[in-house]
Design a protein around this motif. Structure first.
Motif, PDB file in Angstrom:
ATOM      1  N   LEU A  87     -29.501  32.015  16.134  1.00 14.50           N
ATOM      2  CA  LEU A  87     -29.779  33.152  17.110  1.00 14.50           C
ATOM      3  C   LEU A  87     -30.704  33.439  18.488  1.00 14.50           C
ATOM      4  CD1 LEU A  87     -28.356  36.111  17.917  1.00 14.50           C
ATOM      5  CD2 LEU A  87     -29.878  36.645  15.680  1.00 14.50           C
ATOM      6  N   ALA A  88     -31.970  32.659  17.979  1.00 13.21           N
ATOM      7  CA  ALA A  88     -33.242  32.763  19.222  1.00 13.21           C
ATOM      8  C   ALA A  88     -32.673  31.318  20.160  1.00 13.21           C
ATOM      9  CB  ALA A  88     -34.559  31.288  17.766  1.00 13.21           C
ATOM     10  N   GLY A  89     -31.279  30.274  19.465  1.00 20.65           N
ATOM     11  CA  GLY A  89     -31.073  29.395  20.044  1.00 20.65           C
ATOM     12  C   GLY A  89     -30.121  30.172  21.311  1.00 20.65           C
ATOM     13  N   LEU A  90     -29.463  30.993  21.115  1.00 26.35           N
ATOM     14  CA  LEU A  90     -28.735  31.743  22.068  1.00 26.35           C
ATOM     15  C   LEU A  90     -29.152  32.194  22.557  1.00 26.35           C
ATOM     16  CD1 LEU A  90     -25.663  32.566  22.389  1.00 26.35           C
ATOM     17  CD2 LEU A  90     -26.179  34.321  20.051  1.00 26.35           C
ATOM     18  N   LEU A  91     -30.711  33.174  22.038  1.00 24.49           N
ATOM     19  CA  LEU A  91     -31.599  33.424  23.358  1.00 24.49           C
ATOM     20  C   LEU A  91     -32.001  32.786  23.972  1.00 24.49           C
ATOM     21  CD1 LEU A  91     -33.041  36.323  20.654  1.00 24.49           C
ATOM     22  CD2 LEU A  91     -32.540  37.087  23.088  1.00 24.49           C
ATOM     23  N   VAL A  92     -31.929  31.417  23.699  1.00 25.93           N
ATOM     24  CA  VAL A  92     -32.334  30.435  25.082  1.00 25.93           C
ATOM     25  C   VAL A  92     -31.654  30.362  25.704  1.00 25.93           C
ATOM     26  CG1 VAL A  92     -32.921  27.943  25.366  1.00 25.93           C
ATOM     27  CG2 VAL A  92     -34.410  29.593  23.312  1.00 25.93           C
ATOM     28  N   HIS A  93     -30.226  30.274  25.349  1.00 27.93           N
ATOM     29  CA  HIS A  93     -29.222  29.859  26.339  1.00 27.93           C
ATOM     30  C   HIS A  93     -28.868  31.358  27.034  1.00 27.93           C
ATOM     31  CE1 HIS A  93     -24.790  29.255  26.699  1.00 27.93           C
ATOM     32  NE2 HIS A  93     -25.176  30.439  27.553  1.00 27.93           N
ATOM     33  N   GLU A  94     -29.687  32.605  26.984  1.00 28.57           N
ATOM     34  CA  GLU A  94     -29.005  33.728  27.774  1.00 28.57           C
ATOM     35  C   GLU A  94     -30.107  34.000  28.771  1.00 28.57           C
ATOM     36  OE1 GLU A  94     -26.124  35.005  28.211  1.00 28.57           O
ATOM     37  OE2 GLU A  94     -25.733  34.107  26.343  1.00 28.57           O
ATOM     38  N   ALA A  95     -31.471  33.382  28.444  1.00 31.70           N
ATOM     39  CA  ALA A  95     -33.015  33.424  29.521  1.00 31.70           C
ATOM     40  C   ALA A  95     -32.511  32.723  30.198  1.00 31.70           C
ATOM     41  CB  ALA A  95     -34.074  33.026  28.680  1.00 31.70           C
ATOM     42  N   THR A  96     -31.593  31.245  29.837  1.00 34.96           N
ATOM     43  CA  THR A  96     -31.442  30.387  31.162  1.00 34.96           C
ATOM     44  C   THR A  96     -30.537  30.911  32.120  1.00 34.96           C
ATOM     45  OG1 THR A  96     -31.494  28.686  29.397  1.00 34.96           O
ATOM     46  CG2 THR A  96     -30.301  27.804  31.309  1.00 34.96           C
ATOM     47  N   HIS A  97     -28.948  31.792  31.175  1.00 32.20           N
ATOM     48  CA  HIS A  97     -28.839  32.479  32.677  1.00 32.20           C
ATOM     49  C   HIS A  97     -29.221  33.449  33.347  1.00 32.20           C
ATOM     50  CE1 HIS A  97     -24.996  30.955  31.441  1.00 32.20           C
ATOM     51  NE2 HIS A  97     -25.508  31.490  30.044  1.00 32.20           N
ATOM     52  N   VAL A  98     -30.267  34.124  32.909  1.00 32.52           N
ATOM     53  CA  VAL A  98     -31.163  34.590  34.082  1.00 32.52           C
ATOM     54  C   VAL A  98     -32.306  33.907  34.472  1.00 32.52           C
ATOM     55  CG1 VAL A  98     -33.701  36.099  33.747  1.00 32.52           C
ATOM     56  CG2 VAL A  98     -32.291  36.659  31.785  1.00 32.52           C
ATOM     57  N   ALA A  99     -32.831  33.223  34.866  1.00 34.30           N
ATOM     58  CA  ALA A  99     -33.277  31.532  35.253  1.00 34.30           C
ATOM     59  C   ALA A  99     -32.509  31.295  36.671  1.00 34.30           C
ATOM     60  CB  ALA A  99     -33.793  30.399  34.569  1.00 34.30           C
ATOM     61  N   GLN A 100     -31.529  31.084  35.863  1.00 30.05           N
ATOM     62  CA  GLN A 100     -30.562  30.650  37.412  1.00 30.05           C
ATOM     63  C   GLN A 100     -30.364  31.813  38.330  1.00 30.05           C
ATOM     64  OE1 GLN A 100     -27.173  30.657  34.618  1.00 30.05           O
ATOM     65  NE2 GLN A 100     -27.403  27.628  33.911  1.00 30.05           N
ATOM     66  N   TRP A 101     -30.212  33.137  37.842  1.00 28.03           N
ATOM     67  CA  TRP A 101     -29.806  33.729  38.309  1.00 28.03           C
ATOM     68  C   TRP A 101     -31.382  34.268  39.568  1.00 28.03           C
ATOM     69  CZ3 TRP A 101     -26.090  37.409  40.136  1.00 28.03           C
ATOM     70  CH2 TRP A 101     -26.493  38.311  40.978  1.00 28.03           C
ATOM     71  N   HIS A 102     -32.146  33.954  39.108  1.00 24.02           N
ATOM     72  CA  HIS A 102     -34.099  34.201  39.856  1.00 24.02           C
ATOM     73  C   HIS A 102     -33.584  32.499  41.264  1.00 24.02           C
ATOM     74  CE1 HIS A 102     -35.072  37.513  38.088  1.00 24.02           C
ATOM     75  NE2 HIS A 102     -35.185  37.304  36.928  1.00 24.02           N
ATOM     76  N   ARG A 103     -33.185  31.775  40.329  1.00 23.16           N
ATOM     77  CA  ARG A 103     -32.560  30.817  41.677  1.00 23.16           C
ATOM     78  C   ARG A 103     -31.528  31.309  42.433  1.00 23.16           C
ATOM     79  NH1 ARG A 103     -32.376  27.273  36.603  1.00 23.16           N
ATOM     80  NH2 ARG A 103     -30.338  26.569  37.207  1.00 23.16           N
ATOM     81  N   GLY A 104     -31.241  32.061  42.410  1.00 22.69           N
ATOM     82  CA  GLY A 104     -30.233  31.957  43.661  1.00 22.69           C
ATOM     83  C   GLY A 104     -28.541  32.084  43.290  1.00 22.69           C
ATOM     84  N   ILE A 105     -28.538  30.924  41.118  1.00 26.19           N
ATOM     85  CA  ILE A 105     -27.449  31.137  41.393  1.00 26.19           C
ATOM     86  C   ILE A 105     -26.137  32.087  41.023  1.00 26.19           C
ATOM     87  CG2 ILE A 105     -25.902  29.731  39.884  1.00 26.19           C
ATOM     88  CD1 ILE A 105     -28.240  28.165  39.779  1.00 26.19           C
TER      89      ILE A 105
END
Length: 161
Positions: A87-105
């Motif tokens: 579950l912690a790893g899945l949260l890391v996965h979703e946080a990566t999508h947040v970071a991608q969004w902030h990078r303009g992806i």
């Protein structure tokens, strides 16, 4: 104010809302494991404003990041049948999508999902969650994120603390 039909708690600044206390306990354990074992990823996950557990015994989930607040919605099977490590790893996965969004992806693609998968895998490897890594690798080959492709299935339950 939430209805009495829901449980809520704030952990590491993230609002957790679920139908049962067991779901809140599971999410809390994952967040505290993340903070204890990987401070950098815990900081990334803290970009989420809330985690909402939809009271359906499935495994689907979605991240909503187009506007504030940034919310991860998942079904209860994901939370109740996953180890704290997974579950912690899945949260890391979703946080990566947040970071991608902030990078303009802004478009979902194989490369976007691959980056999130790799972040999740690195975290799981770092904490020694070997069973989860094996399971995650199998799931990635299924391409679960492509509608109509692959099959979302029960999560691994290896115990890592």
């Amino acid at each position: 104010m939430l209805s009495r039909r829901f449980c809520a708690k704030t952990v590491l600044g993230i609002h957790l809302v679920a139908a049962t206390a067991a779901e809140i306990v599971a999410l809390s354990a994952a967040l505290l494991l993340l903070r204890r074992r990987d401070a950098a990823n815990a900081k990334r996950v803290a970009q989420l404003d809330a985690v909402l557990v939809y009271p359906k015994r499935g495994y689907e989930n979605a991240i909503y990041i187009h506007d504030d607040p940034r919310v991860w919605v998942c079904e209860s099977g994901t939370v109740l049948e996953s180890s704290p490590a997974y579950l912690a790893g899945l949260l890391v996965h979703e946080a990566t999508h947040v970071a991608q969004w902030h990078r303009g992806i802004r478009r979902h693609s194989v490369s976007v999902e691959r980056e999130a998968y790799r972040a999740q895998r690195r975290f799981l490897e770092k904490i020694g969650a070997n069973d989860e890594v094996i399971w995650l690798n199998q799931q990635f080959k299924e391409r679960w994120w492509v509608r109509g492709k692959g099959k979302v299935s029960q999560r691994s339950s290896n115990q890592v603390s």
